[in-house]
Design an enzyme around this catalytic site. Sequence first.
Site, PDB file in Angstrom:
ATOM      1  CD  GLU A 101      -2.726   1.249   2.536  1.00 15.98           C
ATOM      2  OE1 GLU A 101      -3.761   1.924   2.491  1.00 15.98           O
ATOM      3  OE2 GLU A 101      -2.360   0.607   3.546  1.00 15.98           O
ATOM      4  CE  LYS A 144      -7.545   1.932   3.431  1.00 18.98           C
ATOM      5  NZ  LYS A 144      -6.308   2.468   4.060  1.00 18.98           N
ATOM      6  CB  CYS A 189      -4.872  -1.112   4.386  1.00 21.28           C
ATOM      7  SG  CYS A 189      -3.998  -0.938   5.975  1.00 21.28           S
TER       8      CYS A 189
END
Length: 306
Positions: A56, A141, A182
């Site tokens: 990331e 995301k 994440c």
Amino acid sequence: MASIKAKSFKLALIQLGSLNSSKSNNIQIAKKAISKAISSFSKDEENKPNLIVLPEIWNSPYAVNSFREYSEKIPKIGSKIGQLNENEEGETVKAMREMARDNKIWLIGGSIPQKDEKTDEIFNTCTVYDPEGTLVAIHQKVHLFDIDIPGRQTFKESDTLTGGKSLTTFDTPFGKIGLGICYDIRFPEMATIAARQGCVAMIYPAAFNTTTGPMHWTLLQRARAVDNQIYVAMCSPARHPEASYQAYGHSSVVNPLGDILVEASHEPTTIYADIDVDLLNTTRRNLPVTIQRRFDVYPDVAEKFL
């Protein structure tokens, strides 16, 4: 879905180190790491990685005040290498295309800050490339990392970033892959939907920190893997002692039984795992939870995605 149609393959997670505030430096580090990961199999071509993953926010400092500065334009899915000029895609995207093509691999390009030219919004975005350098998938995301653990960790991605509004999977010759980034792993619905869509694995470029990592990094991967009887992988940057944000590291791969197949330390490294589809299907046959769900009792979160 009791069984999955896929082929076993080798996965590589590159835990990049020596990243700094120079985007061009970080791109060169990624290029060299991928080349090294492939060249180590020069005498065993059949066993080289089919799919490589970067971490990331690897081309930029992981800081809310850096995301806009380092953001790039990302073109549409299906765009091919050499089709676009420098005004139509950023330097990191162009470099990742070349990494995939030059090494003849599928590449999950971790994530980078993306700027939407129409809305001026900034996203934390993962891009995926096939072995010809064609852009085949984009994941923004969905869940932003806004936390406040008094005295330990405070971070608010939403100060700069906008959350994505869609879920992402992509097809390869060896099976369907689901993507998250994440903090997305803390929301089990994403992995459940991907598994019900036939994904063999959920892969998350990630950058947990030294507070949340020891707490939940491994637990979350094992939970998503066991609940959905799929492979789960998270790819982190290496820890940098001088960085303002201390990444946890510990990139790892978990199988459908919840076993940790491989786990890095916090240092720069590349780890490999064989994704065994026979094990996945055997697990589902022996513990058939995928066909025992009671949607007459509780709702099917995946229904509208199937």
